[in-house]
Write an enzyme that holds these catalytic residues in place. Structure first.
Site, short mmCIF file in Angstrom:
data_model
loop_
_atom_site.label_atom_id
_atom_site.label_comp_id
_atom_site.label_asym_id
_atom_site.label_seq_id
_atom_site.Cartn_x
_atom_site.Cartn_y
_atom_site.Cartn_z
N GLN A 193 35.14 52.68 47.26
CA GLN A 193 36.19 53.20 48.14
C GLN A 193 36.65 54.55 47.59
OE1 GLN A 193 39.44 50.47 49.45
NE2 GLN A 193 40.68 51.84 48.23
N SER A 244 41.41 57.87 46.69
CA SER A 244 42.31 58.57 45.78
C SER A 244 41.73 59.87 45.27
CB SER A 244 42.63 57.68 44.57
OG SER A 244 43.18 56.48 44.99
N SER A 293 36.40 52.95 41.59
CA SER A 293 35.83 51.79 40.89
C SER A 293 34.36 51.63 41.27
CB SER A 293 36.56 50.50 41.29
OG SER A 293 37.93 50.63 41.04
N GLU A 348 42.59 44.57 52.19
CA GLU A 348 42.95 44.41 50.79
C GLU A 348 44.21 43.54 50.68
OE1 GLU A 348 43.43 48.22 48.96
OE2 GLU A 348 43.39 47.42 46.93
N GLU A 356 56.29 50.56 42.55
CA GLU A 356 57.31 51.23 43.37
C GLU A 356 56.91 51.22 44.84
OE1 GLU A 356 56.04 52.46 40.57
OE2 GLU A 356 57.78 52.34 39.25
C1 LIG Z 1 42.18 49.79 38.02
C2 LIG Z 1 42.25 50.79 39.14
C3 LIG Z 1 41.24 50.84 40.08
C4 LIG Z 1 41.30 51.76 41.14
N1 LIG Z 1 40.25 51.83 42.03
C5 LIG Z 1 40.30 52.73 43.04
C6 LIG Z 1 39.18 52.86 43.95
O1 LIG Z 1 38.17 52.17 43.84
N2 LIG Z 1 39.26 53.79 44.93
C7 LIG Z 1 40.36 54.59 45.09
O2 LIG Z 1 40.37 55.38 46.05
N3 LIG Z 1 41.42 54.51 44.23
C8 LIG Z 1 41.40 53.60 43.22
N4 LIG Z 1 42.47 53.52 42.33
C9 LIG Z 1 43.56 54.47 42.46
C10 LIG Z 1 44.86 53.86 42.96
O3 LIG Z 1 44.78 53.59 44.33
C11 LIG Z 1 45.96 54.90 42.64
O4 LIG Z 1 46.03 55.04 41.23
C12 LIG Z 1 47.29 54.44 43.16
O5 LIG Z 1 47.30 54.47 44.56
C13 LIG Z 1 48.44 55.34 42.63
O6 LIG Z 1 48.16 56.66 42.83
P1 LIG Z 1 48.27 57.75 41.64
O7 LIG Z 1 47.56 57.21 40.45
O8 LIG Z 1 47.83 59.07 42.19
O9 LIG Z 1 49.81 57.81 41.29
P2 LIG Z 1 50.96 58.54 42.15
O10 LIG Z 1 50.83 58.16 43.59
O11 LIG Z 1 50.94 60.00 41.83
O12 LIG Z 1 52.23 57.89 41.56
C14 LIG Z 1 52.87 58.35 40.34
C15 LIG Z 1 54.17 57.57 40.18
O13 LIG Z 1 55.06 57.87 41.28
C16 LIG Z 1 55.47 56.67 41.93
N5 LIG Z 1 55.56 56.90 43.39
C17 LIG Z 1 54.63 57.49 44.19
N6 LIG Z 1 55.05 57.50 45.47
C18 LIG Z 1 56.26 56.89 45.50
C19 LIG Z 1 57.20 56.58 46.52
N7 LIG Z 1 56.96 56.90 47.79
N8 LIG Z 1 58.35 55.94 46.16
C20 LIG Z 1 58.60 55.62 44.87
N9 LIG Z 1 57.76 55.89 43.83
C21 LIG Z 1 56.59 56.51 44.15
C22 LIG Z 1 54.35 55.67 41.63
O14 LIG Z 1 54.81 54.34 41.73
C23 LIG Z 1 53.96 56.06 40.21
O15 LIG Z 1 54.87 55.46 39.28
C24 LIG Z 1 42.42 52.63 41.26
C25 LIG Z 1 43.45 52.56 40.31
C26 LIG Z 1 43.38 51.67 39.26
C27 LIG Z 1 44.50 51.64 38.25
#
Ligand SMILES: Cc1cc2nc3c(=O)[nH]c(=O)nc-3n(C[C@H](O)[C@H](O)[C@H](O)COP(=O)(O)OP(=O)(O)OC[C@H]3O[C@@H](n4cnc5c(N)ncnc54)[C@H](O)[C@@H]3O)c2cc1C
Length: 409
Positions: free
Chosen positions: A131, A134, A166, A249, A378
């Site tokens: 997928q 991100s 992933s 999901e 969050e």
């Molecule tokens: C083990 C693992 C596997 C993954 N696999 C995939 C995959 O296969 N494909 C894929 O596309 N992605 C994947 N991801 C990515 C995952 O979807 C993102 O990490 C997740 O959506 C958070 O986005 P970010 O890391 O950019 O953090 P951000 O969105 O930048 O968030 C940073 C901080 O801000 C907070 N925040 C953000 N928006 C808000 C809001 N509106 N209100 C309050 N707080 C907020 C968050 O909670 C966090 O604490 C994976 C992540 C992990 C950890």
């Protein structure tokens, strides 16, 4: 809540038990992992062989229609299968994105010839799906995706970067969310595609994790060409397609938190020494173990509520977000307490500490990721606030603003 199987469910459970005992290998220790001691290639081959067997028996996609390679069964049968399979040594995560997200999106949105091309090999584990949503600037806010898809005749040309993908390092295809129009508001200018991860211009760089594993990747696209036939849904309709993927999901209501962690904590507290006495004799240790037990029971009851809805043919609602929120936090607290029990030695590798620690130490290293993947704490709280409690939505200042004005890069 009804915790018992109906007669039909009990009959299905018996069938599954027979099939698993004839075809699978039962776990002999709680920390025993699938393919232990094998290198990644051998483990992948073993996983693919298991998936092929499972698909041939119809268990790879129990709720899917038969013409798509499924069993035409119910969501409750799917849950029963998962409950029974949990006692067996089976691959974890390798096919989760394929079966849970990639292929259902293909099934819902692709043209019939593409379904015929992709569904069966995917279910049988011959091809693995990822997928690609991100990006470095678009995680929780998936609408901020910047990866560009520019039309060129009957093809699209892709440039940009995804992250946290992933399984991409052994993946074959992905569902890719890309920006096709920068002049529309951010959610309206997106389109979903199938992308061949072996195509020229795709570069996959594994990310090294603190556990020592590399389960996810950065994926770079440089002038990657995708035929228009590989578009999923209408041009500009990517947001709706993505929501349909994420719904899949969220519908997953399998057990998120093992239910026997308190037993493992009790065993460890008996062997660890605190103040020259077994740690289990300390009332504070016993209180923490009791908390772990209560967390597990709470999660298990919320799951039972979802299962009762499924069993009655209903769809569990957004309240299932609570399960993931509570389970991931509890997993982190319980495993972190296990590391505290070991004292400074808790930082040693589990091979040095001894086998008893292996499982809890792996949980500890994986738990921060669990609180982010599939929606951060969050974001899940926002879902619960807005969709379960009916509180007002977040204030959005980017609505109806062309993406070009939001992204000045
Ligand atoms: C083990 C693992 C596997 C993954 N696999 C995939 C995959 O296969 N494909 C894929 O596309 N992605 C994947 N991801 C990515 C995952 O979807 C993102 O990490 C997740 O959506 C958070 O986005 P970010 O890391 O950019 O953090 P951000 O969105 O930048 O968030 C940073 C901080 O801000 C907070 N925040 C953000 N928006 C808000 C809001 N509106 N209100 C309050 N707080 C907020 C968050 O909670 C966090 O604490 C994976 C992540 C992990 C950890």
């Amino acid at each position: 809540m009804d915790f018992n199987d109906s007669p039909d469910e009990a009959a299905f459970r018996a069938e599954v038990r027979n099939w698993l005992s004839a075809n699978g290998q039962r776990r002999t220790r709680p920390d025993e992992a699938f393919g232990e001691g094998l290198d990644e290639a051998a483990k992948l081959a073993l996983a693919k062989a298991w998936q092929a067997k499972k698909a041939a028996a119809g268990y790879a996609a129990i709720t899917w229609p038969r013409e798509a390679g499924g069993m035409g069964g119910t969501a409750m049968q799917q849950v029963i299968y998962q409950q029974e399979e949990a006692a067996y040594l089976v691959p974890q995560m390798i096919f989760e994105v394929s079966i849970g997200m990639g292929l259902p999106t293909v099934m819902r949105w692709a043209a019939p010839e593409l379904k015929a091309r992709f569904l069966r090999p995917g279910l049988a584990g011959e091809e693995i799906w990822c997928q690609l949503f991100s990006e470095p600037g678009a995680g929780s806010d998936t609408g901020a995706v910047r990866t560009r898809a520019m039309r060129d005749g009957d093809e699209w040309v892709i440039n940009g970067q995804k992250v946290w993908t992933s399984s991409a390092h052994f993946g074959d295809f992905g569902i890719l969310l890309a920006r096709t129009d920068r002049d529309k508001p951010k959610q309206d200018g997106l389109t979903m595609f199938i992308v061949d991860l072996k195509a020229p211009g795709v570069e996959i760089r594994p990310i090294h994790q603190m556990s020592g594993d590399s389960e996810f990747n950065e994926v770079f696209f440089t002038d990657v060409r995708i035929p228009d036939q590989y578009r999923l849904g209408p041009e500009g309709g990517g947001w709706k397609v993505m929501l349909s993927t994420l719904m899949q999901e969220r519908l997953s209501v399998g057990g998120n938190l093992p239910t026997d962690l308190h037993r493992q904590l009790i065993e460890l507290a008996r062997i660890c020494v605190w103040d020259e006495r077994p740690a289990i004799e300390d009332a504070r240790v016993r209180a923490r173990i009791a908390d772990a037990y209560l967390d597990q029971q709470g999660v298990s009851l919320i799951i039972s509520r979802g299962l009762t809805a499924l069993s009655k043919g209903k769809t569990p609602g957004p309240e299932m977000s609570i399960t993931k929120l509570v389970a991931a936090k509890a997993m982190q607290e319980i495993s972190s307490f296990a590391m505290e029990l070991a004292g400074p030695e808790g930082l040693l590798a589990s091979e040095v500490l001894g086998g008893n620690w292996r499982y809890l130490q792996r949980l500890w290293l994986g738990s921060p990721g669990a609180r982010i993947a599939g929606g951060t704490d969050e974001v899940l709280r926002n879902v619960i606030a807005e969709r379960v409690l009916g509180l007002p939505g977040e204030i959005r200042t980017d609505r109806n603003v062309p993406f070009r004005e939001l992204d000045r890069t």
